[in-house]
Design an enzyme around this catalytic site. Structure first.
Site, short mmCIF file in Angstrom:
data_model
loop_
_atom_site.label_atom_id
_atom_site.label_comp_id
_atom_site.label_asym_id
_atom_site.label_seq_id
_atom_site.Cartn_x
_atom_site.Cartn_y
_atom_site.Cartn_z
CG HIS A 250 -1.73 1.24 1.36
ND1 HIS A 250 -2.76 1.54 0.49
CD2 HIS A 250 -1.66 2.28 2.24
CE1 HIS A 250 -3.31 2.68 0.84
NE2 HIS A 250 -2.66 3.16 1.91
N GLY B 90 2.71 5.54 4.17
CA GLY B 90 2.11 6.19 5.33
C GLY B 90 0.72 5.65 5.55
CE LYS B 91 -0.26 4.77 11.95
NZ LYS B 91 -0.65 5.16 13.34
CB SER B 92 -5.63 4.96 5.15
OG SER B 92 -5.31 3.72 4.58
N GLY B 93 -5.03 8.22 4.61
CA GLY B 93 -5.45 9.57 4.93
C GLY B 93 -4.33 10.51 5.29
N GLY C 163 -2.05 11.69 3.35
CA GLY C 163 -1.81 12.68 2.30
C GLY C 163 -0.88 12.23 1.19
CE LYS C 164 -0.41 6.17 1.31
NZ LYS C 164 -1.30 6.43 2.44
CB SER C 165 -3.52 10.22 -3.20
OG SER C 165 -3.48 8.81 -3.07
CG ASP D 199 -4.99 1.90 -2.94
OD1 ASP D 199 -4.70 2.11 -1.76
OD2 ASP D 199 -5.85 1.08 -3.30
#
Length: 303
Positions: free
Chosen positions: A138, A153-156, A158-160, A177
């Site tokens: 992920h 990093g954790k979901s949410g 700000g990677k995308s 993703d």
């Protein structure tokens, strides 16, 4: 491991099928091709029969010089091992005898207009990637100024969104993703997508966007060598962040070590700019330059 068929090879390299049209489902299980030169003169001690067999000008010219009886013996000795397929390069002709043998044994005989060395190089590269050990993780994979970066990093976290800003600044998305990592040699990891997510970027409150359609074809590429792992984390007031740390940290993927950086997030931080700076700094390090080392030398010279 991915299954590769002769038909996959035909479609990928637009090969002409001369014989064995009903046997294109045959599987290819080895990541390199072989030229059966020694085998045509009777030496089979180390014959890699599971490999794609490529017949260049030397092999076909040799067969052309043989008598019909000699040719039948030499070809018959090779086809009886039932390799996945034969590929004739340079669009060579006069292959009636070879077509007959392959049709009789049910072995696909294919033809390419490419020079032998070019064809072998491209097929070897294709098969190496197809059979490479892989893992899906992920994260987001981007290419920043030629540097392949894995954002985690954790979901949410700000990677995308960070990837979107980088794309708008002229860099490229590879995967969002679901990032597929492939080990193509003992020291090289390639990051790519899983086909389903190709060109798509998922943004919270916006949804899926196709970056190639919005920002142009130059905003996306299919794969990149992973040379830097960046983890986005929440800023912790209790943590001591040592910005002058000289020791390089690493993470491992498929037993390959990748330099690792952690970027703690705070309101107002330009994360995309920090990723760009990390990429450019890594490039300078590859050239043998370290800003931290130069700074410490200046400090020590003044003491």
């Amino acid at each position: 491991m991915k299954t590769i068929t002769v038909k996959d090879l035909v479609d990928k390299f637009q090969l002409e099928v001369l014989a064995g049209q009903t046997q294109l489902h045959r599987t290819i299980s080895r990541s390199s091709v072989h030229r059966p030169g020694l085998e045509f003169v009777g030496f089979f001690e180390y014959f890699p029969q599971e490999h794609v067999q490529v017949l260049g000008e030397k092999e076909i010219t040799y067969l052309h010089t043989q008598t019909e009886q000699e040719r039948d013996i030499r070809i018959g000795n090779v086809v009886k091992y039932h390799p996945p397929c034969f590929v004739v390069t340079w669009n060579q002709g006069g292959l009636e005898y070879l077509i007959e043998h392959c049709a009789r044994e049910g072995i696909p005989l294919l033809r390419s207009p490419k020079p032998t060395s070019v064809f072998i190089e491209r097929v070897d590269a294709y098969l190496t990637k197809a059979f490479a050990p892989e893992v899906q993780i992920h994260g987001v994979c981007v290419n920043v100024a030629g540097i392949g970066i894995l954002l985690r990093g954790k979901s949410g976290i700000g990677k995308s969104e960070t990837a979107l800003t980088l794309i708008r600044r002229g860099h490229r998305l590879v995967a969002d993703d679901a990032v597929v990592l492939k080990k193509v040699n003992p020291e090289l990891i390639i990051g790519t997508h899983n086909q389903k997510t190709r060109e798509f970027l998922a943004l919270r409150s916006v949804g899926l966007i196709n970056v190639a359609r919005i920002y142009g074809r130059s905003s996306f590429q299919d794969e990149t060598r992973i040379v830097l792992d960046i983890e986005l984390t929440q800023w912790k007031e209790s943590e001591l962040y040592n910005d002058l740390e000289l020791e390089t940290k690493y993470v491992e993927y498929l037993d390959v070590r990748i330099p690792h950086i952690e970027i703690p997030l705070q309101p107002g931080r330009d994360v995309a700019a920090l990723v760009e700076a990390a990429a450019n700094n890594y490039y300078l390090q590859l050239q043998g330059y370290s800003a931290a080392e130069e700074f410490m030398q200046r400090i020590n010279s003044d003491s």
